[in-house]
Design a protein around this motif. Structure first.
Motif, PDB file in Angstrom:
ATOM      1  N   ASN A   1      19.955   5.898  -2.823  1.00 35.35           N
ATOM      2  CA  ASN A   1      18.669   5.968  -3.501  1.00 35.35           C
ATOM      3  C   ASN A   1      17.708   6.869  -2.737  1.00 35.35           C
ATOM      4  O   ASN A   1      18.033   7.379  -1.664  1.00 35.35           O
ATOM      5  N   HIS A   2      16.498   7.031  -3.291  1.00 36.61           N
ATOM      6  CA  HIS A   2      15.514   7.918  -2.679  1.00 36.61           C
ATOM      7  C   HIS A   2      14.158   7.240  -2.630  1.00 36.61           C
ATOM      8  O   HIS A   2      13.787   6.502  -3.540  1.00 36.61           O
TER       9      HIS A   2
ATOM     10  N   LYS B   1       4.860   3.126   3.631  1.00 33.05           N
ATOM     11  CA  LYS B   1       4.566   1.713   3.353  1.00 33.05           C
ATOM     12  C   LYS B   1       5.709   0.793   3.784  1.00 33.05           C
ATOM     13  O   LYS B   1       5.654  -0.413   3.580  1.00 33.05           O
ATOM     14  N   THR B   2       6.751   1.376   4.375  1.00 31.51           N
ATOM     15  CA  THR B   2       7.923   0.588   4.770  1.00 31.51           C
ATOM     16  C   THR B   2       7.927   0.348   6.279  1.00 31.51           C
ATOM     17  O   THR B   2       7.503   1.215   7.054  1.00 31.51           O
TER      18      THR B   2
ATOM     19  N   PRO C   1      14.584  -2.524  -2.095  1.00 32.98           N
ATOM     20  CA  PRO C   1      14.727  -1.762  -3.346  1.00 32.98           C
ATOM     21  C   PRO C   1      13.415  -1.488  -4.078  1.00 32.98           C
ATOM     22  O   PRO C   1      13.337  -0.535  -4.853  1.00 32.98           O
ATOM     23  N   LYS C   2      12.379  -2.273  -3.808  1.00 27.50           N
ATOM     24  CA  LYS C   2      11.097  -2.052  -4.504  1.00 27.50           C
ATOM     25  C   LYS C   2      10.472  -0.705  -4.138  1.00 27.50           C
ATOM     26  O   LYS C   2       9.591  -0.207  -4.852  1.00 27.50           O
ATOM     27  N   HIS C   3      10.913  -0.115  -3.021  1.00 27.94           N
ATOM     28  CA  HIS C   3      10.352   1.173  -2.591  1.00 27.94           C
ATOM     29  C   HIS C   3      11.107   2.367  -3.173  1.00 27.94           C
ATOM     30  O   HIS C   3      10.665   3.511  -3.014  1.00 27.94           O
ATOM     31  N   TYR C   4      12.245   2.137  -3.827  1.00 28.51           N
ATOM     32  CA  TYR C   4      13.040   3.246  -4.335  1.00 28.51           C
ATOM     33  C   TYR C   4      12.367   3.899  -5.532  1.00 28.51           C
ATOM     34  O   TYR C   4      11.677   3.246  -6.328  1.00 28.51           O
ATOM     35  N   MET C   5      12.599   5.220  -5.660  1.00 25.18           N
ATOM     36  CA  MET C   5      12.135   5.943  -6.837  1.00 25.18           C
ATOM     37  C   MET C   5      12.937   5.483  -8.052  1.00 25.18           C
ATOM     38  O   MET C   5      14.131   5.203  -7.943  1.00 25.18           O
TER      39      MET C   5
ATOM     40  N   ILE D   1      18.356   6.366   5.506  1.00 28.08           N
ATOM     41  CA  ILE D   1      17.470   5.241   5.168  1.00 28.08           C
ATOM     42  C   ILE D   1      16.653   5.510   3.911  1.00 28.08           C
ATOM     43  O   ILE D   1      16.516   4.642   3.039  1.00 28.08           O
ATOM     44  N   PHE D   2      16.100   6.736   3.802  1.00 29.93           N
ATOM     45  CA  PHE D   2      15.146   7.039   2.730  1.00 29.93           C
ATOM     46  C   PHE D   2      15.711   7.955   1.643  1.00 29.93           C
ATOM     47  O   PHE D   2      15.000   8.298   0.699  1.00 29.93           O
TER      48      PHE D   2
END
Length: 472
Positions: free
Chosen positions: A252-253, A261-262, A457-461, A385-386
């Motif tokens: 994911n990205h 924010k992570t 997962p809430k941070h994924y695009m 990670i990102f």
């Protein structure tokens, strides 16, 4: 309506009339060899690595008026020291703040801008030497050149990661090794040029700045012209993304702003900061340290050889350890840096007290290889990670850790040593407290690395991000 060029996978490449410096114009065509990209990155990193060799200009710059010796109106070394400090400060600043712009405009425009800034900064500095105006050197090499350093440092990294999803560590290691090794080319070249241009009325610095500014601009521009980004959906022939998550590699990205924010971003910031702090202080005091640790045994010339050897370990570690991380994983590689580094730091005072020069040199060589490896491994760690969509910009923001470590590391070594000497502690014992503190810092780094987990997962695009960073 503009026409498009099809790529090897059936998708559309850049519009035929895309501006030359646009990101769309750099999308690789069918049959492009990805191994053409690392040399393009090296063409930039070998140039900006000159920053590590700037100290060869300090003594001549302190004699611009006196020529053979410093005159009353010549610049003091303390005044000249701010040139390099400003360059490193603006390297970190520009890398952090230009990250979003890099992802939007692509590597070609960013690398060419870096060429203009770094080459132009040297030309402005040459004018400053001729006019004997220190503010022009601060502005030229320090501010404008420093911006060129930052843009040039981060611009090829995200592109290499996208071209080598199967060998992320090796790819970034190749480029960042160039930054570590650039000084090995720049130092002798600078000395030779100054000797060639020196005369009864000139120390040759201004002329050397002009030549180097032009040469670096040409080399960096060639790199900018040669750089290409992969087409959306491209992947190496026969390669499939790993199914296992054992090495903690996400598919994911995370957007560049969301990354801040992570907790992972700040843990990796500390990982880089602590690793660099533990190494950069040694680099600044290596010559003095080995001479004081082995008084009467190690000469000034031998100490200079020690410094050169540390540079080789620093450079080699950038490639070797980053490549190793492709096989053992980024997290395990940092465990190695911190665990082995802490043990070696704890043992070094004993090697010095026992008079064992070989083990002393070998220990510091390995420590410095971890220092270099930390720089080259972290971009791939960030991509793991990102994701790769915004890794260039995220990497740029993480480099603020380098700027802070550049202050903290030398300060720790210098001030603790000064305190020890002021209280009558000399020889190897003067550095014992310092290196034990460095060992503790590496233990803290080990803990920070231990706490790194996959991103929530809430941070994924949402949706599928393209392989080249989207415009925004």
């Amino acid at each position: 309506m503009s026409s498009s060029i099809p790529n090897a996978h059936g998708g559309a490449l850049a519009p035929a009339n895309a501006p030359f410096f646009s990101k769309e114009a750099t999308i690789a065509g069918p049959g492009f060899n990805r191994w053409m990209v690392p040399p393009a990155a090296l063409a930039v990193h070998l140039c900006i690595g000159q920053a590590y060799a700037f100290s060869v200009f300090n003594a001549p710059l302190s004699k611009v008026i006196g020529i053979t010796k410093s005159a009353p109106d010549d610049w003091a070394l303390t005044t000249l020291g701010w040139i390099f400090s400003l360059a490193i400060f603006f390297l970190g600043l520009s890398a952090a703040f230009a990250g979003k712009w890099l992802e939007r405009v692509g590597p070609r425009r960013t690398m060419f801008t870096a060429a203009c800034c770094f080459g132009g900064g040297l030309l402005i500095s040459a004018l400053g030497v001729k006019l004997h105006q220190i503010w022009l050197l601060y502005l030229g090499y320090g501010v404008i050149g420093g911006i060129g350093l930052g843009l040039g440092y981060v611009s090829p990294v995200s592109t290499l990661i996208r071209w080598f999803p199967d060998r992320r560590g090796m790819a970034t290691g190749m480029a960042i090794m160039g930054f570590g090794g650039g000084a090995m080319i720049a130092a002798p070249m600078s000395v030779a040029l100054m000797k060639h241009f020196s005369s009864d009325t000139s120390v040759g610095v201004a002329e050397t700045f002009v030549v180097m500014g032009v040469l670096y601009f040409i080399s960096m521009s060639i790199g900018a012209l040669a750089i290409r980004v992969p087409a959306p959906g491209w992947k190496p022939a026969g390669w499939t993304p790993p199914v296992t998550t054992g090495k903690m590699i996400t598919k994911n990205h995370v957007h560049i702003d969301e990354a801040l924010k992570t907790p992972q971003f700040y843990l990796l910031w500390l990982v880089l900061f602590l690793n660099v702090t533990a190494g950069i202080g040694v680099l600044g005091q290596a010559s003095v340290m080995i001479q004081e640790s082995f008084k009467g045994v190690v000469s000034a010339a031998a100490a200079a050889g020690f410094v050169g050897l540390l540079s080789l370990f620093n450079m080699g570690g950038r490639f070797v350890w980053a490549s190793t991380s492709d096989y053992i994983g980024r997290k395990n590689t940092y465990y190695l840096y911190f665990a082995v580094g802490a043990v070696l730091y704890w043992l070094v005072p004993g090697f010095a007290s026992a008079g064992n020069v070989v083990l002393f040199v070998l220990a510091y060589g390995i420590i410095l290889s971890f220092y270099g490896g930390g720089f080259s491994t972290v971009p791939a760690y960030l991509a793991d990670i990102f994701g790769t969509a915004y890794v260039g910009g995220i990497h740029g923001r993480l480099l603020t850790a380098w700027a802070m470590a550049g202050i903290a590391g030398p300060a720790l070594v210098n001030y603790i040593r000064a305190y020890q000497v002021a209280h009558g502690v000399t020889g190897p014992a003067a550095y014992a407290s310092t290196v034990h503190i460095m060992a503790v810092l590496l233990v803290l780094g080990f803990i920070c690395n231990l706490l790194v987990r996959p991103v929530d997962p809430k941070h994924y695009m949402t949706g599928e991000a393209p392989t080249d960073a989207p415009a925004h």
